[in-house]
Design a protein around this motif. Structure first.
Motif, PDB file in Angstrom:
ATOM      1  N   TYR A   1       0.895  -1.327  -0.127  1.00 48.88           N
ATOM      2  CA  TYR A   1       0.024   0.045  -0.081  1.00 48.88           C
ATOM      3  C   TYR A   1       0.899   1.264   0.021  1.00 48.88           C
ATOM      4  CZ  TYR A   1      -4.186  -2.627   1.010  1.00 48.88           C
ATOM      5  OH  TYR A   1      -5.249  -3.590   1.019  1.00 48.88           O
ATOM      6  N   CYS A   2       0.512   2.203  -0.661  1.00 45.94           N
ATOM      7  CA  CYS A   2       1.268   3.509  -0.695  1.00 45.94           C
ATOM      8  C   CYS A   2       0.318   4.541  -0.965  1.00 45.94           C
ATOM      9  CB  CYS A   2       2.419   3.645  -1.600  1.00 45.94           C
ATOM     10  SG  CYS A   2       3.361   5.074  -1.600  1.00 45.94           S
ATOM     11  N   LYS A   3       0.618   5.864  -0.240  1.00 44.51           N
ATOM     12  CA  LYS A   3      -0.222   6.846  -0.315  1.00 44.51           C
ATOM     13  C   LYS A   3       0.338   7.856  -1.396  1.00 44.51           C
ATOM     14  CE  LYS A   3       2.055  10.105   2.672  1.00 44.51           C
ATOM     15  NZ  LYS A   3       2.300  10.899   3.740  1.00 44.51           N
ATOM     16  N   ASN A   4       1.202   7.510  -1.943  1.00 44.92           N
ATOM     17  CA  ASN A   4       2.016   8.431  -2.939  1.00 44.92           C
ATOM     18  C   ASN A   4       1.599   7.762  -4.530  1.00 44.92           C
ATOM     19  OD1 ASN A   4       2.958   9.854  -1.045  1.00 44.92           O
ATOM     20  ND2 ASN A   4       4.872   8.874  -0.956  1.00 44.92           N
ATOM     21  N   ASP A   5       2.054   8.663  -5.449  1.00 45.94           N
ATOM     22  CA  ASP A   5       1.728   8.409  -6.645  1.00 45.94           C
ATOM     23  C   ASP A   5       2.808   8.583  -7.768  1.00 45.94           C
ATOM     24  OD1 ASP A   5      -0.397   7.258  -7.950  1.00 45.94           O
ATOM     25  OD2 ASP A   5      -1.329   9.075  -8.439  1.00 45.94           O
ATOM     26  N   CYS A   6       4.020   8.341  -7.413  1.00 45.43           N
ATOM     27  CA  CYS A   6       5.215   8.499  -8.429  1.00 45.43           C
ATOM     28  C   CYS A   6       4.963   7.822  -9.559  1.00 45.43           C
ATOM     29  CB  CYS A   6       6.374   7.772  -7.554  1.00 45.43           C
ATOM     30  SG  CYS A   6       6.752   8.475  -5.764  1.00 45.43           S
ATOM     31  N   TYR A   7       5.406   8.566 -10.570  1.00 38.55           N
ATOM     32  CA  TYR A   7       4.851   8.433 -11.896  1.00 38.55           C
ATOM     33  C   TYR A   7       5.436   6.953 -12.426  1.00 38.55           C
ATOM     34  CZ  TYR A   7       3.296  13.072 -11.913  1.00 38.55           C
ATOM     35  OH  TYR A   7       2.603  14.264 -11.560  1.00 38.55           O
ATOM     36  N   TYR A   8       6.479   6.515 -11.871  1.00 37.51           N
ATOM     37  CA  TYR A   8       7.395   5.484 -12.306  1.00 37.51           C
ATOM     38  C   TYR A   8       7.086   4.216 -11.592  1.00 37.51           C
ATOM     39  CZ  TYR A   8       9.985   7.421  -8.409  1.00 37.51           C
ATOM     40  OH  TYR A   8      10.318   7.765  -7.252  1.00 37.51           O
ATOM     41  N   CYS A   9       6.251   4.173 -10.469  1.00 33.50           N
ATOM     42  CA  CYS A   9       6.237   3.168  -9.821  1.00 33.50           C
ATOM     43  C   CYS A   9       4.944   2.212  -9.727  1.00 33.50           C
ATOM     44  CB  CYS A   9       6.124   3.827  -8.222  1.00 33.50           C
ATOM     45  SG  CYS A   9       5.979   2.276  -6.980  1.00 33.50           S
ATOM     46  N   GLY A  10       5.248   0.997  -9.923  1.00 31.77           N
ATOM     47  CA  GLY A  10       4.092  -0.226 -10.207  1.00 31.77           C
ATOM     48  C   GLY A  10       3.137   0.005  -8.913  1.00 31.77           C
ATOM     49  N   ILE A  11       3.570   0.205  -7.768  1.00 33.91           N
ATOM     50  CA  ILE A  11       2.425   0.100  -6.701  1.00 33.91           C
ATOM     51  C   ILE A  11       1.933   1.316  -6.245  1.00 33.91           C
ATOM     52  CG2 ILE A  11       3.570  -1.962  -5.838  1.00 33.91           C
ATOM     53  CD1 ILE A  11       4.720  -0.566  -3.424  1.00 33.91           C
ATOM     54  N   ARG A  12       2.239   2.319  -7.272  1.00 27.90           N
ATOM     55  CA  ARG A  12       1.634   3.566  -6.819  1.00 27.90           C
ATOM     56  C   ARG A  12       0.108   3.560  -6.586  1.00 27.90           C
ATOM     57  NH1 ARG A  12      -0.123   6.419 -11.814  1.00 27.90           N
ATOM     58  NH2 ARG A  12       0.724   8.262 -11.038  1.00 27.90           N
ATOM     59  N   ARG A  13      -0.362   4.742  -5.805  1.00 27.04           N
ATOM     60  CA  ARG A  13      -1.809   4.621  -5.379  1.00 27.04           C
ATOM     61  C   ARG A  13      -2.724   4.436  -6.461  1.00 27.04           C
ATOM     62  NH1 ARG A  13      -2.174  10.137  -3.526  1.00 27.04           N
ATOM     63  NH2 ARG A  13      -3.033  10.653  -5.500  1.00 27.04           N
TER      64      ARG A  13
ATOM     65  N   GLY B   1       8.525  -0.911   2.354  1.00 23.82           N
ATOM     66  CA  GLY B   1       7.272  -0.827   2.042  1.00 23.82           C
ATOM     67  C   GLY B   1       6.933   0.161   1.342  1.00 23.82           C
ATOM     68  N   GLY B   2       5.705   0.645   1.048  1.00 22.78           N
ATOM     69  CA  GLY B   2       5.153   1.673   0.278  1.00 22.78           C
ATOM     70  C   GLY B   2       5.042   2.545   1.814  1.00 22.78           C
ATOM     71  N   GLU B   3       4.499   3.793   1.476  1.00 19.26           N
ATOM     72  CA  GLU B   3       4.029   4.944   2.720  1.00 19.26           C
ATOM     73  C   GLU B   3       2.765   4.634   3.049  1.00 19.26           C
ATOM     74  OE1 GLU B   3       5.109   8.995   2.347  1.00 19.26           O
ATOM     75  OE2 GLU B   3       7.016   8.507   1.535  1.00 19.26           O
ATOM     76  N   ASP B   4       2.506   3.614   4.014  1.00 19.81           N
ATOM     77  CA  ASP B   4       1.228   3.073   4.437  1.00 19.81           C
ATOM     78  C   ASP B   4       0.879   3.364   5.875  1.00 19.81           C
ATOM     79  OD1 ASP B   4      -0.886   1.525   5.163  1.00 19.81           O
ATOM     80  OD2 ASP B   4       0.275  -0.619   4.757  1.00 19.81           O
TER      81      ASP B   4
HETATM   82  S1  SF4 Z   1       6.167   2.976  -3.066  1.00 22.18           S
HETATM   83 FE1  SF4 Z   1       7.791   4.683  -2.980  1.00 22.18          FE
HETATM   84  S2  SF4 Z   1       8.070   5.153  -5.526  1.00 22.18           S
HETATM   85 FE2  SF4 Z   1       6.134   3.728  -5.310  1.00 22.18          FE
HETATM   86  S3  SF4 Z   1       4.366   5.416  -5.040  1.00 22.18           S
HETATM   87 FE3  SF4 Z   1       5.049   4.979  -2.990  1.00 22.18          FE
HETATM   88  S4  SF4 Z   1       6.590   6.619  -2.484  1.00 22.18           S
HETATM   89 FE4  SF4 Z   1       6.613   6.581  -4.731  1.00 22.18          FE
END
Ligand code: SF4
Length: 348
Positions: free
Chosen positions: A61-73, A107-110
Motif C-alpha cells: 500500500y502507498c499513499k503516493n503516486d510516483c509516476y514510475y512506480c508499479g505500486i503507486r496509489r 514498503g510503501g508509505e502506508d
Molecule cells: S512505493 Fe515509493 S516509489 Fe512507489 S509510489 Fe510509494 S513512495 Fe512512490
C-alpha cells in the motif's frame, strides 16, 4: 578519458562538467579500466566478500503516486497486501537460518503501519536477533518518527533521492512530493545516527547526463554509507509504461564511479540490474558493488510487490534464492558471507 578516471580515483570527486564528459564518452575500454580500479578498491576494503541483506516487503500500500512506480496509489490493478508482525518475524527466522545478518523492512508509505506498530515490530526484531542489523525503507517521515524507530533498535535507512535535479524531480513525481523534503529526510536520518543509503534510477524518463552529474555531486555532499542504483524499468500500469528501460552499461559505469567516490561504501548490485540482464548482478559486483539484497518476503506476496515489470526472483523460495546467489557470486570469484556488513568505521 583515463586521466579523468585517474583524477576521480585520487580525489574521489570531479567537477560537474567532468562527470558529464565521462558519462557521455565512456566506452568498453574505459569502462574496463574504471572497473579494474573499482575492484581494486572493493578488494582493499572488503576482500572478496559480498554482504547480503534479507529484503522483507511488508506492505504494497502507498499513499503516493510516483509516476514510475508499479505500486503507486492510482494503480488499481495491484493486489494490495500487508504482512502481519508474525509474518514479518517468520521471514526473519527463515532469513537468520539461511545466514542473513541484516533484515530490510521495505514498503510503501502506508498509514496503517502507525509509529506504534513499527516501533513494536522493530523492537521485536531487535530482541529476537540482537546480532543483526535492521534496515528500514518506507519513505519520508518526520525527524521525530525516524528517531522513534532508531531508538527502538533500527540501524540503517534507505531512501533513494531518485534525482537531484529539481525539474527532473517534478517530472517524476506529483506536486505533493518535493526534492527539498526528500533531502531534508536524508539529512535528518544522518543527524540521528542511521547508516544512510540513497540512490537513483539510471535512464528514468527525461533524465539527462546533467541530471546524473547532479546526482553524483549530491551524493558527494551527503556522504551516505550506501548507494543503490539500478536501471529504470517501466511498469505497464504507470504513466511511464511505454518509456524504454535504462542502460545496463551506463548503470555499471556509474557503479564503478560510485566505488571510486566512496571506496569503503556499501553498493548493492540490484535486482533491477539482474532483471534487465541475466548476469547483471554478477556484472555489478565486477564493476565494484559488494552487496546483494535477495527477497525474504513470503512467496505468495512477491509478485504483488512489482515496482517494475518482469522483476526476477518472485517465484523461488528464499532457500533456493540463497543457493542460486551463492553460486552466481562464486562464479565471478567472490563469496557471500554471514556478516552484518556495517559501513567500515561507522560508530553508533
Ligand atoms: S512505493 Fe515509493 S516509489 Fe512507489 S509510489 Fe510509494 S513512495 Fe512512490
Amino acid at each position: 578519458m583515463k586521466n579523468l578516471i585517474d583524477k576521480l580515483y585520487k580525489t574521489q570527486t570531479l567537477e560537474k562538467d567532468e562527470f558529464i564528459y565521462l558519462l557521455e564518452n565512456y566506452n568498453k575500454e574505459t569502462s574496463e579500466y574504471l572497473f579494474s580500479l573499482a575492484r581494486a578498491l572493493s578488494g582493499k576494503y572488503f576482500g572478496n566478500e559480498v554482504y547480503t541483506r534479507g529484503l522483507i516487503e511488508f506492505t504494497n500500500y502507498c499513499k503516493n503516486d510516483c509516476y514510475y512506480c508499479g505500486i503507486r496509489r492510482s494503480n488499481k490493478n495491484v493486489n494490495r497486501y500487508r504482512l502481519t508482525k508474525e509474518e514479518i518475524l517468520s521471514c526473519c527466522e527463515t532469513g537468520y537460518e539461511l545466514g542473513f545478518r541484516t533484515f530490510v523492512l521495505q514498503g510503501g508509505e502506508d498509514g496503517a503501519f502507525t509509529d506504534k506498530a513499527m516501533v513494536d515490530i522493530v523492537k521485536s526484531i531487535r530482541e529476537g536477533y540482537p546480532d543483526c542489523a535492521i534496515t528500514l525503507s518506507f519513505g519520508e517521515k518526520s525527524y521525530d518518527q525516524y528517531l522513534k524507530y532508531y531508538e527502538a533498535g533500527a540501524n540503517r535507512y534507505l531512501l533513494r533521492h531518485e534525482t537531484a535535479d529539481e525539474a527532473h524531480y517534478s517530472a517524476l513525481h506529483p506536486d505533493s512530493l518535493s526534492l527539498e523534503n526528500r533531502k531534508e529526510c536524508l539529512r535528518n536520518l544522518k543527524k540521528i545516527g542511521y547508516q544512510v543509503g540513497t540512490g537513483f534510477m539510471v535512464g528514468s524518463p527525461y533524465q539527462t547526463t546533467k541530471c546524473l552529474a547532479e546526482d553524483l555531486l549530491f551524493i558527494k555532499e551527503l556522504s551516505p554509507q550506501m548507494v543503490g542504483i539500478g536501471p529504470f524499468i517501466p511498469h505497464k500500469d504507470t504513466p511511464f509504461g511505454s518509456f524504454p528501460a535504462g542502460s545496463k552499461d551506463l548503470t555499471l559505469f556509474l557503479i564503478g564511479i560510485l566505488r571510486l567516490m566512496i571506496p569503503n561504501g556499501l553498493l548493492p548490485s540490484t535486482t533491477a540490474l539482474g532483471t534487465i540482464d541475466p548476469k547483471g548482478r554478477e556484472a555489478g559486483i565486477l564493476a565494484g558493488a559488494n552487496v546483494l539484497m535477495p527477497n525474504l518476503s513470503p512467496i505468495g506476496v512477491r509478485k504483488k510487490y512489482e515496482l517494475y515489470d518482469n522483476k526476477i526472483c518472485t517465484g523461488e523460495e528464499a532457500a533456493e534464492c540463497n543457493v542460486c546467489l551463492r553460486n552466481r557470486v562464486a562464479s565471478v570469484g567472490y563469496n557471500i558471507v554471514e556478516k552484518r556488513g556495517d559501513f567500515i568505521g561507522f560508530e553508533e
